[in-house]
Design a protein around this motif. Structure first.
Motif, PDB file in Angstrom:
ATOM      1  N   GLN B 607      32.848  41.665  43.224  1.00 16.91           N
ATOM      2  CA  GLN B 607      32.641  41.271  41.833  1.00 16.91           C
ATOM      3  C   GLN B 607      32.269  42.498  41.006  1.00 16.91           C
ATOM      4  N   GLU B 608      31.280  43.226  41.501  1.00 18.11           N
ATOM      5  CA  GLU B 608      30.830  44.405  40.759  1.00 18.11           C
ATOM      6  C   GLU B 608      31.926  45.462  40.719  1.00 18.11           C
ATOM      7  N   LEU B 609      32.671  45.561  41.783  1.00 18.55           N
ATOM      8  CA  LEU B 609      33.766  46.533  41.805  1.00 18.55           C
ATOM      9  C   LEU B 609      34.778  46.183  40.733  1.00 18.55           C
ATOM     10  N   GLY B 610      35.077  44.887  40.642  1.00 15.95           N
ATOM     11  CA  GLY B 610      35.997  44.435  39.605  1.00 15.95           C
ATOM     12  C   GLY B 610      35.473  44.838  38.245  1.00 15.95           C
ATOM     13  N   SER B 632      43.479  47.112  39.918  1.00 13.66           N
ATOM     14  CA  SER B 632      42.445  47.207  40.959  1.00 13.66           C
ATOM     15  C   SER B 632      41.382  46.145  40.730  1.00 13.66           C
ATOM     16  N   ALA B 633      41.063  45.938  39.459  1.00 13.43           N
ATOM     17  CA  ALA B 633      40.054  44.931  39.141  1.00 13.43           C
ATOM     18  C   ALA B 633      40.523  43.567  39.615  1.00 13.43           C
ATOM     19  N   VAL B 634      41.793  43.272  39.355  1.00 13.17           N
ATOM     20  CA  VAL B 634      42.328  41.972  39.774  1.00 13.17           C
ATOM     21  C   VAL B 634      42.183  41.822  41.281  1.00 13.17           C
ATOM     22  N   ASP B 635      42.554  42.894  41.999  1.00  8.14           N
ATOM     23  CA  ASP B 635      42.452  42.817  43.457  1.00  8.14           C
ATOM     24  C   ASP B 635      41.019  42.519  43.885  1.00  8.14           C
ATOM     25  N   GLU B 636      40.104  43.219  43.243  1.00 10.51           N
ATOM     26  CA  GLU B 636      38.701  43.033  43.628  1.00 10.51           C
ATOM     27  C   GLU B 636      38.213  41.627  43.292  1.00 10.51           C
ATOM     28  N   TYR B 637      38.603  41.171  42.120  1.00  5.48           N
ATOM     29  CA  TYR B 637      38.172  39.821  41.729  1.00  5.48           C
ATOM     30  C   TYR B 637      38.727  38.794  42.697  1.00  5.48           C
ATOM     31  N   LYS B 639      39.375  39.318  45.792  1.00  5.61           N
ATOM     32  CA  LYS B 639      38.569  39.401  47.009  1.00  5.61           C
ATOM     33  C   LYS B 639      37.239  38.702  46.818  1.00  5.61           C
ATOM     34  N   ALA B 640      36.721  38.784  45.611  1.00  5.53           N
ATOM     35  CA  ALA B 640      35.428  38.155  45.339  1.00  5.53           C
ATOM     36  C   ALA B 640      35.585  36.661  45.118  1.00  5.53           C
TER      37      ALA B 640
END
Lengths: 617, 771
Positions: B607-610, B632-637, B639-640
């Protein structure tokens, strides 16, 4: 004020001493760097400094030019640079860059950084990392308390709120502790300290630690009791629209450090005017705590009075005229000027706030507080967002909805957020993340089940364990429990009854009789009960951390309500609103107390939410 | 009791006795053969360097340190140069004098302390012989080089090298030499053949001992007494000359009839001793020579060394540790066969008394008649002090105590203090402690020094017990010991933390009070935390700092940790401490964005990475980079499992692309606007089609779109378009807004058009608005 308070109300202590102390210390620090120097001041210290020492004073102490810190390359030609800043990493980094670029160009200067109210190790580390630690001297200007008015003292640390409640950075706790200590050493000893909230407890402990170094002067205290409260105990109050005059002025014109800048639309001339708004302003002093609907009445009454005073001069002989001119006229003129200013301001407020939109906004707020017709409120909010009426106001309504309803239904949560993003931009994704973290805008947990389970468990086991369980649950869900709290503390006066705003009967008048601010109600209750006994349920819903400590030596005397016993210092950690101050003033008049408000900063809904925005890196 | 005199040997007037102190605890294969040995006086430690000449790096000589009882204290392979001589300083530090003139100093436990050099010129000529000596000024070192030059340092703690003048005619090493301390100066006495010289700082003076036997052609050995008062010379003719160290007076000369040079010689006398005597050691036997002609000879097993003491000579060999001394006068008086000394009579009386025999009275009477009872008690007490056997001590003390009963005004102090001293002495003589002090030495040494030595040996509990027992004042007794102990414990824990994180040293030597508890006594966390850091207890320091609520302190620790630990560990540490973590995040936000990313990565905080990537995208000017970050944000979100955020971000990417395209096509600045603002701009410039496309693509709610279009058109005062719009289909926002917006733009004419379409409930409002 139309209604006078109880006559035995005690006198307030004199806080001008604080200013004098701060000024002397600043001058001392400036003199530590003898010779002509340029002074760079953090933007948000500018108005603060204005209240302490004017430009002439600074010039007397060999300050050559004054600059605002803008984090850009500087143009100063002076050989000595002095920086007066808040301990912030960016600012220190900027200074380090200046030093390094001077070094690169072979320029020799002396640098002095004065941190206020204190320096942080982190800042020194930055200096060290940038390799300039040896080139600058650092100092602390322990200026904690700025008296904004007779009964308002501010730390002027708006970042306290975000740092402490959002980022979990407790660096300001010690600062708040030191501030309290300063009050203590000048106006103490306190006989009783109450508080609620995690931060409040930490501040209390920090203060205790600092005091323990054995200063206990037997002295007549000027402040008897202290109440510490965290802002996150009550988010509802600052999120409501303010309708008391002073609050309105703050909402609309933004009072900064006790002074406000009225634009051309108020002054009815072509320039803006900066005025101090405090008890020195007689007109303002009379209307500041009034509900806005009464203000015009007061102002016109005042105008009439003024006219009569002016009219006196008719039929005066020369001698009388002479005294009139020399003694009264100046005061009248002054009053006249102020009166026209406030009338201008009121008109301006009227223009903005009595529109239908505003009425509906208030209606929605009140419905939310009462928990009445919530669906309609949601569609109002939706429309509000869709029409892009105001970024902050939309957000405020969303938060209010979330707190009063213990979170939004998952469907609403999603759709409202999506619409908000469409209206105001993707960057608010981060804002939402922040709001969620601080608990202002959350998704409803499978709510019912939780509450049901809780009550079931509660019946099975004894109170104490149930309390613990509730704690666990509430920390899980970050519930605000507003509805239950408002029921228990009777925060919402019965609707249907006519509420005469001219003769308020309780603190609810500051919200047009719709809601008694939770924070002030808590203070009232605790003072009445002399502690938290009987409020266990309430504190549990507020996530605990309450305390009541009989302080210092004269614990036994505390029963006798001497004058200082009735002077109460209320410390808001994370800011307080003018409405709350008005409410406390009202409470004081009713009960014969005097409240002194010590806050980390004056806040309002806009400031509160702006602090949580993340739309620029 | 009968055997007290069994090991006594008469020599002239006096008796000599050899007492076994310990059977050595060490297990040496070859005894002391081929070893460099040094034993410190006053029952000090023994250092052994086996085969010091061995130079091959594969097999290094072993340096071992033992207590006097042969209990191992340290052992380590010798990695430095060739050692010529070992010696002990007055404060129990080991000196290793190397061939090249370097002196290395180790402590009792083999920890290297420091080193110094005996001068540069030694390097080439090399040390031939070295001696360590003690003087009132401290411990000194004297060397003689291959170039026959002497160098001398009187006090190694205040190093002043003195190069002594040349000795005329000396080639190579002298036959023998010794260091004297005279007239507050250290001097060297050198013998070359028959010539004897005294070397002081300035001159070399030839001297001759008075009355040296004329047969002698060469002095082959010499020794100086413990007190530097007496000198003994051994000549090639087998004569032993004894005299004062200033060579003014001859005490005696004895012919030993042994002609080969002795291995070692040592003075064996005691304060107030009856005659001067010297112990001479050869391979296999030793000889005690005094004033008279005859000598006492003892057989020796294996290689031994002599350790001169204040009141005797200790003899150490591979298995035993013995003390050879002149029998003290009081002991002699009491125990001498058929002695009629008052002490002996008192002892006898007491013996009879124990047997309940009336003879006791007779003996007592006999002493009393001579009025010597006081003297008798004194003798018994004194003799007890000189005995090493606890049983003998007890017997003598009991006798003394018995005699005391018959004395009215005998001062009790000597008796009491003797009892105390003996208890202490017996305790330190114990095998495990291994400090075989005699009472005379103890008195010379003082309690303070003894306690220091115990502390130095880390025998803290014993030291404290002794302090308490002897009622030493707190500041120089117990608290001093505790201070040392505390330092040591800290050190121990430091060692434990630094070197052996996996092995726990049990602090068996001291009461096991762990250090953190000790530090608990430090109430100011401001003091405590830096201390803990110094001791590398960083975790504890961190939690202490957090506990204190002083963020500055937390920050100090965090920065420290950041520099000390590797990243992974550092992040792991922070992870367990939310306060520190958020603090560090704050710092990173301003200072090290990338670290922040790593931090989130470490925590799998998608979440924070996103959020981090979204933030990063703002900073980018170029669209592609922006999109990259958002992806990248989408990927992280994702994952979160934050679908909402992922979707919102995806839409933003689409919007950005759309805006960019349109910007390029139409030249309208759009990038960065929200969806709402984009549509409004499009409508404002009349790009209705594109607005429509966005409306559909992004599934903008109808209501919003209607509001949006209405306001945008009204803004343009495009009334025609509004009318078209109103008629396009049924308004989802009703028609009141149409009326209102027209009124707002002061077009009542247009407003009236819509009044009729307003719903009945709102009609009043509409009419009011129109007026």
């Amino acid at each position: 004020m139309a209604h006078t308070g109880r006559r035995d109300a005690p006198e307030l202590p004199d806080f001008s001493l604080l200013k004098r102390l701060a000024r002397d210390q600043l001058i001392y620090l400036l003199e530590q760097l003898p010779g002509k120097k340029d002074l760079f001041i953090d933007a948000d210290l500018m108005s603060l400094l204005d209240r302490i020492a004017n430009v002439t004073t600074l010039k007397q102490h060999e300050v050559d030019k004054l600059y605002k810190v803008e984090l850009k390359p500087i143009v100063s030609t002076s050989d000595q640079l002095c920086f007066l800043i808040r301990p912030r990493i960016q600012t220190v980094k900027w200074i380090a860059d200046i030093v390094n670029s001077d070094k690169a160009s072979g320029r020799f200067r002396r640098y002095k950084i004065i941190f206020t109210p204190q320096k942080f190790y982190a800042c020194e580390t930055v200096l060290e990392e940038q390799g300039v630690y040896g080139d600058v001297t650092t100092d602390e200007w322990a200026f904690y308390l700025l008296p904004l008015d007779d009964d308002i003292i501010s730390l002027e640390l708006p970042e306290f709120f975000r740092d402490n409640f959002l980022e979990g950075d407790q660096r300001w706790v010690t600062t708040a502790g030191s501030a309290l200590r300063l009050v203590y050493s000048l106006y103490g000893p306190f006989s009783k300290v109450y508080g609620i909230g995690r931060c409040a407890k930490m501040v209390y402990e920090s203060w205790r630690d600092q005091v323990e170094d054995g200063e206990q002067k037997a002295r007549q205290p000027e402040i008897g009791n202290v109440f510490l409260i965290d802002r996150d105990v009550d988010f509802v109050t600052p999120l409501c629209s303010q309708v008391v005059y002073e609050g309105l002025v703050d909402d609309i014109f933004r009072i900064k450090c006790g002074s406000v800048e009225f634009g051309p639309e108020v002054t009815s001339s072509d320039k803006s005017l900066k005025v101090m708004v405090n008890s020195q302003d007689k007109v303002f002093n009379e209307i500041r705590n009034e509900h806005f609907s009464n203000v015009f009445g007061f102002l016109s009454q005042k105008a009439r009075n003024l006219q009569t005073a002016y009219d006196k001069r008719r039929g005066m002989d020369i001698q009388q005229m002479k005294t009139f001119v020399s003694e009264e006229l100046k005061g009248l003129k002054q009053e006249h000027r102020l009166l026209s200013l406030h009338i201008g301001a009121s008109e301006c407020i009227m223009k903005k706030k009595t529109k239908q939109d505003f009425q509906e906004l208030l209606k929605t707020e009140h419905s939310l507080l009462e928990g009445f017709e919530v669906r309609e409120c949601i569609s109002f909010i939706e429309e509000h967002i869709n029409r892009q009426i105001s970024m902050i106001d939309s957000l405020r309504l969303l938060c209010l909805l979330s707190i009063t309803e213990n979170g939004l239904l998952p469907k609403d949560y999603r759709s409202l957020k999506a619409q908000y993003l469409q209206s105001y931009g993707i960057e608010h994704l981060l804002t939402f993340a922040n709001l969620k973290q601080i608990g202002l805008l959350v998704e409803q947990q499978p709510g019912e089940t939780l509450t049901v389970m809780e009550s079931k468990v509660g019946k099975l086991v004894n109170d104490k364990t149930a309390g613990k369980l509730t704690d666990a649950f509430s920390s899980l869900a970050k519930k605000s429990n507003f509805r239950a709290l408002s029921k228990r503390l009777v925060l919402i006066p019965k609707s249907g009854e006519e509420y005469d705003l001219r003769v308020p009967r309780d603190m609810a008048y500051i919200f047009s009789g719709a809601y008694i601010p939770l924070s002030c109600k808590l203070i009232e209750q605790v003072l009445e009960r002399d502690g938290w006994t009987g409020l266990e349920e309430v504190t549990r819903m507020l996530n605990g951390h309450e305390f009541a400590v009989t302080g210092g030596t004269n614990g036994t005397e505390a029963r006798i309500k001497t004058d200082p016993q009735r002077i109460i210092l209320v410390m808001f950690l994370g800011g307080c609103t003018y409405s709350e101050i008005s409410a406390l003033r009202f409470l004081g008049r009713e009960k014969g107390y005097k409240f002194i408000v010590l806050t980390t900063a004056i806040t309002n809904s806009a400031r509160l939410l702006e602090a949580l925005l993340d739309n620029h890196a | 009791m009968a055997f007290v005199t069994a090991n006594w040997n008469p020599l002239g007037e006096a008796f000599y006795r050899k007492i076994e102190l310990y059977e050595m605890g060490w297990n040496l294969k070859d005894g002391l053969r081929e070893c460099l040995v040094a034993a410190a006086p006053y029952g000090g430690p023994i250092a052994l360097l086996k085969e010091p000449q061995r130079r091959s790096p594969s097999v290094r000589p072993q340096l071992e340190i033992y207590s006097s009882s042969g209990v191992a204290m340290a052992s380590f392979p010798w990695k430095s140069g060739v050692v010529k001589q070992l010696g002990w300083t007055v404060c129990d530090d080991l000196l290793c004098i190397q061939e090249d003139g370097t002196v290395l100093i180790y402590d009792l436990f083999g920890n290297f302390k420091r080193h110094f050099s005996m001068g540069n010129e030694v390097g080439q000529s090399q040390v031939v012989e070295a001696k360590v000596f003690h003087s009132p000024y401290g411990t000194g070192v004297a060397i003689v080089t291959g170039a026959s030059r002497f160098t001398l340092a009187t006090n190694i703690d205040d190093l002043k090298l003195r190069r002594l003048p040349e000795v005329p005619g000396l080639q190579g090493a002298p036959t023998c030499w010794a260091v004297l301390t005279q007239d507050r100066q250290s001097k060297v006495l050198v013998a070359t053949g028959a010539d004897l010289f005294i070397l002081d700082y300035t001159a070399c003076t030839a001297v001759s001992p008075p009355g040296l036997s004329p047969q002698a052609t060469s002095i082959v050995h010499m020794c100086v007494s413990f007190s530097y008062k007496y000198l003994a010379l051994f000549t090639d003719s087998g004569h032993l000359w004894m005299g004062t160290a200033n060579l003014k007076e001859k005490l005696s000369e004895v012919e030993t009839k042994v002609r080969n040079p002795p291995k070692q010689m040592a003075w064996c006398r005691r304060p107030k001793s009856q005659q001067p005597s010297v112990v001479i050691m050869w391979d296999g036997h030793i000889l005690v020579a005094g004033e008279c002609k005859n000598t006492i000879s003892y057989h020796l097993e294996g290689v031994s060394i002599l350790v001169p003491e204040l009141d005797g000579v200790r003899i150490i060999n591979g298995t035993h540790h013995e003390l050879l001394q002149e029998v003290p006068a009081s002991c002699e008086e009491i125990f001498k066969i058929a002695s009629m000394a008052p002490g002996a009579l008192l002892l006898e009386a007491h013996k009879e008394y124990e047997k309940e025999s009336q003879k006791a009275d007779e003996y007592l009477r006999e002493i009393k008649e001579q009025n010597l009872l006081g003297e008798a008690v004194k003798q018994c007490v004194e003799a007890a002090g000189h005995e090493l056997e606890a049983e003998t001590q007890k017997t003598l003390l009991r006798a003394a105590s018995f005699g005391k009963c018959f004395l009215s005004n005998f001062p009790p102090e000597p008796f009491v203090s003797m009892c105390r001293d003996l208890r202490v002495l017996n305790a330190v003589r114990d095998y495990t402690v291994g400090i075989p002090l005699t009472h005379t030495q103890f008195k010379q040494m003082t309690v303070q020094v003894l306690i220091d030595r115990l502390v130095y040996r880390k025998l803290y509990p014993l030291a404290i017990e002794i302090c308490r027992y002897l009622k030493t004042p707190e500041y120089q007794g117990v608290s001093r010991v505790l201070k040392h102990w505390a330092c040591y414990v800290c050190l121990c824990i430091t060692v434990w933390c630094v070197c052996l994180p996996q092995v726990k040293i049990s602090l068996s030597l001291s009461p096991s009070l762990p250090l953190p508890q000790l530090l608990e006594f430090e109430p100011r966390s401001g003091e405590q935390v830096p201390l803990l850091l110094k001791m590398k207890r960083s975790q504890l320091a961190l939690s202490k700092a957090i506990e204190s609520g002083d963020t500055d302190l937390v920050y100090t620790v965090v920065t420290y940790l950041k520099n000390e630990m590797n990243r992974g560990d550092f992040f792991m540490t922070l992870r367990n401490q939310p306060v520190a973590l958020s603090l560090y995040r704050q710092f990173c936000k301003h200072q090290e964005q990338d670290t922040l990313k790593d931090l989130f990565n470490q925590d799998d905080d998608h979440q924070e990475l996103g959020n981090f990537y979204v933030k990063a995208s703002y900073k980018e000017k170029r669209l592609e980079a922006q999109i990259g970050h958002l992806q990248s944000a989408v990927d992280e979100y994702n994952k979160a499992k934050n679908e909402f955020a992922a979707k919102a971000t995806e839409e933003e990417m689409r919007l950005l692309r759309f805006q960019k395209k349109l910007e390029e096509e139409k030249g309208e600045s759009l990038v960065g606007f929200s969806l709402h603002d984009t549509i409004r701009t499009l409508l404002a410039v009349g790009l209705h089609k594109h607005a429509e496309q966005l409306y559909k693509d992004f599934r903008v709610p109808d209501k919003r779109y209607w509001w949006l279009k209405l306001t945008a058109l009204a803004e343009k005062e495009d009334w025609e378009e509004i009318e078209k719009f109103a008629k396009s289909k049924k308004s989802p926002i009703g028609y009141l807004p149409f009326v209102e917006i027209c009124v707002k733009h002061h077009n009542k004419y247009e407003a009236k058009k819509y009044v009729s379409r307003v719903t009945p409930e709102q009609k009043v409002k509409a009419h009011l608005a129109v007026g």
